[in-house]
Design an enzyme around this catalytic site. Structure first.
Site, PDB file in Angstrom:
ATOM      1  N   ARG A 102      22.966 -34.746  12.717  1.00  0.00           N
ATOM      2  CA  ARG A 102      22.789 -34.291  14.103  1.00  0.00           C
ATOM      3  C   ARG A 102      24.137 -33.727  14.544  1.00  0.00           C
ATOM      4  O   ARG A 102      25.131 -34.451  14.569  1.00  0.00           O
ATOM      5  CB  ARG A 102      22.338 -35.445  15.008  1.00  0.00           C
ATOM      6  CG  ARG A 102      22.450 -35.088  16.485  1.00  0.00           C
ATOM      7  CD  ARG A 102      21.725 -36.048  17.383  1.00  0.00           C
ATOM      8  NE  ARG A 102      20.283 -35.859  17.294  1.00  0.00           N
ATOM      9  CZ  ARG A 102      19.416 -36.308  18.197  1.00  0.00           C
ATOM     10  NH1 ARG A 102      19.842 -36.974  19.246  1.00  0.00           N
ATOM     11  NH2 ARG A 102      18.125 -36.102  18.051  1.00  0.00           N
ATOM     12  N   HIS A 129      15.364 -28.356  16.421  1.00  0.00           N
ATOM     13  CA  HIS A 129      15.082 -29.792  16.289  1.00  0.00           C
ATOM     14  C   HIS A 129      13.750 -29.937  15.523  1.00  0.00           C
ATOM     15  O   HIS A 129      12.752 -30.398  16.067  1.00  0.00           O
ATOM     16  CB  HIS A 129      14.992 -30.424  17.680  1.00  0.00           C
ATOM     17  CG  HIS A 129      15.043 -31.926  17.692  1.00  0.00           C
ATOM     18  ND1 HIS A 129      15.329 -32.678  16.567  1.00  0.00           N
ATOM     19  CD2 HIS A 129      14.836 -32.825  18.698  1.00  0.00           C
ATOM     20  CE1 HIS A 129      15.294 -33.960  16.888  1.00  0.00           C
ATOM     21  NE2 HIS A 129      14.996 -34.072  18.161  1.00  0.00           N
ATOM     22  N   GLN A 132      11.439 -33.218  15.235  1.00  0.00           N
ATOM     23  CA  GLN A 132      10.678 -33.547  16.445  1.00  0.00           C
ATOM     24  C   GLN A 132       9.326 -32.838  16.433  1.00  0.00           C
ATOM     25  O   GLN A 132       8.301 -33.400  16.828  1.00  0.00           O
ATOM     26  CB  GLN A 132      11.475 -33.124  17.688  1.00  0.00           C
ATOM     27  CG  GLN A 132      10.766 -33.411  18.998  1.00  0.00           C
ATOM     28  CD  GLN A 132      10.632 -34.897  19.286  1.00  0.00           C
ATOM     29  OE1 GLN A 132      11.601 -35.622  19.257  1.00  0.00           O
ATOM     30  NE2 GLN A 132       9.428 -35.356  19.577  1.00  0.00           N
ATOM     31  N   ASP A 223      11.476 -29.960  28.256  1.00  0.00           N
ATOM     32  CA  ASP A 223      12.609 -30.712  27.710  1.00  0.00           C
ATOM     33  C   ASP A 223      13.673 -30.752  28.802  1.00  0.00           C
ATOM     34  O   ASP A 223      13.586 -30.008  29.795  1.00  0.00           O
ATOM     35  CB  ASP A 223      13.128 -30.000  26.440  1.00  0.00           C
ATOM     36  CG  ASP A 223      14.269 -30.745  25.751  1.00  0.00           C
ATOM     37  OD1 ASP A 223      14.424 -31.960  25.987  1.00  0.00           O
ATOM     38  OD2 ASP A 223      15.005 -30.103  24.979  1.00  0.00           O
ATOM     39  N   CYS A 263       9.692 -34.589  24.246  1.00  0.00           N
ATOM     40  CA  CYS A 263      10.407 -35.167  23.093  1.00  0.00           C
ATOM     41  C   CYS A 263      11.227 -36.392  23.476  1.00  0.00           C
ATOM     42  O   CYS A 263      11.577 -37.190  22.619  1.00  0.00           O
ATOM     43  CB  CYS A 263      11.284 -34.108  22.446  1.00  0.00           C
ATOM     44  SG  CYS A 263      12.663 -33.560  23.483  1.00  0.00           S
ATOM     45  N   ARG A 291       7.785 -40.108  15.382  1.00  0.00           N
ATOM     46  CA  ARG A 291       9.026 -39.697  14.715  1.00  0.00           C
ATOM     47  C   ARG A 291       9.203 -40.529  13.440  1.00  0.00           C
ATOM     48  O   ARG A 291       9.592 -40.000  12.394  1.00  0.00           O
ATOM     49  CB  ARG A 291      10.225 -39.922  15.653  1.00  0.00           C
ATOM     50  CG  ARG A 291      10.257 -39.025  16.879  1.00  0.00           C
ATOM     51  CD  ARG A 291      10.549 -37.588  16.494  1.00  0.00           C
ATOM     52  NE  ARG A 291      11.788 -37.476  15.740  1.00  0.00           N
ATOM     53  CZ  ARG A 291      13.012 -37.419  16.285  1.00  0.00           C
ATOM     54  NH1 ARG A 291      13.140 -37.423  17.598  1.00  0.00           N
ATOM     55  NH2 ARG A 291      14.089 -37.306  15.513  1.00  0.00           N
TER      56      ARG A 291
END
Ligand code: CP
Ligand code: NVA
Length: 306
Positions: A102, A129, A132, A223, A263, A291
């Site tokens: 990340r 991402h 996700q 988001d 998310c 996830r």
């Protein structure tokens, strides 16, 4: 050997296969069956940004598959003190069986992958991402919402938006994106997604009017307006993003039984109202749990490609 840096590098069949493996592993787990498919393997996890879901899901997932995960914060390893990415990649990949990263710049993970002797997984960059989106699509499959998707994304044109674009382009569904002026998606990534969309029959449109994006949408998503690394812009963004909160008034433009995904982490009464969030909290927390299952599917799949 394959890396998992963006969905752009994956075919529709591969994405569906990873999700199928994840669903199978989830079913087994719910029945108390643990197949140690990654026995004695180690996942190195480099975090240059915070995380709740990504860390817990990868670490737990690796343990349940019979392996081990190493949490490597950039405050603790020499990467954070200037050791070159290419040296870090060669060292960690000589000892670990997979690496999850990340980070900020997407080019960092590309450089790491080019020097890594083991698969590298993108656990979020400023641009994408993708793990996700595996969980998001798995959740739509489980909720019988994966057919004839018309998706609407409302908010900041960011890593999540770019990943939705790649998923739509690969799987062939319609995606409408509404952002304020000046906060649009990356033009190059949009052009790439629209090129791919021609092959799959997907349509990806961008607008500055959330109502246009939401009209008859079957899946609505958003988001945070302030992604990690943009904290200094928070106050300014809150002013500019007025009118982009997913609330009852906006949701009324979507299809009657539209689902809402997030998310997480979610900021109430900014990108989503408290009411809409709580009304859809069942699917949102299924999405978060997935996830774990989707990424186990991914790690098992990547291991088979070695
Ligand atoms: N959605 C997501 O990636 O959450 P974390 O930042 O908590 O990992
Ligand atoms: N766009 C957000 C996603 C968090 C999971 C960020 O990058 O901070």
């Amino acid at each position: 050997m394959r890396h998992f840096l963006t969905l752009k590098d994956y075919t529709k069949e591969e994405i569906l296969e990873i999700i199928k493996i994840g669903l199978e592993i989830k079913k087994n787990l719910k029945n108390g069956v643990y197949k140690k498919e990654l026995k004695m393997q180690t996942l190195g996890m480099i975090f240059e940004k915070s995380s709740t879901r990504t860390r817990v899901s990868f670490e737990t997932g690796m343990f349940q598959l019979g392996g081990h995960a190493l949490f490597l914060s950039n405050r603790d390893i020499h990467l954070g003190r200037g050791e070159p990415v290419k040296d870090t990649a060669r060292v960690i990949s000589s000892m670990c069986d997979m690496v999850m990263i990340r980070t900020f710049e997407h080019s960092m993970i590309e450089e790491f992958a080019s020097y890594s002797s083991v698969p590298v997984i993108n656990g979020l960059t400023d641009s994408f991402h993708p793990v996700q989106l595996l969980a998001d699509y798995m959740t739509l499959v489980e909720h019988n919402k994966a057919e004839n998707i018309v998706a609407a994304y409302v908010g900041d044109g960011n890593n999540m938006t770019h990943s939705w674009m790649m998923l739509a382009a690969k799987l062939g569904f319609e995606l409408r994106i509404a952002t304020p002026k000046g906060y649009e998606v990356d033009a190059k990534i949009l052009a790439d997604a629209q090129e791919l969309a021609k092959e799959s029959g997907s349509v990806i449109i961008t607008t500055h009017d959330p109502k246009v994006a939401l009209k008859d949408a079957t899946v609505v998503t958003t988001d945070t307006w302030t992604s990690m690394g943009q904290e200094d812009e928070k106050e300014q963004r809150i002013k500019i993003f007025q009118g982009f909160m997913v609330d009852d008034a906006l949701m009324s433009h979507a299809s009657k039984d539209a689902e809402f995904l997030h998310c997480l982490p979610a900021y109430r009464d900014l990108e989503v109202s408290e009411e809409i969030f709580e009304k859809h909290s069942k699917i949102i927390f299924d999405e978060a749990e997935n996830r774990l299952h989707a990424q186990k599917g991914l790690m098992v799949w990547l291991n088979k490609q070695k």
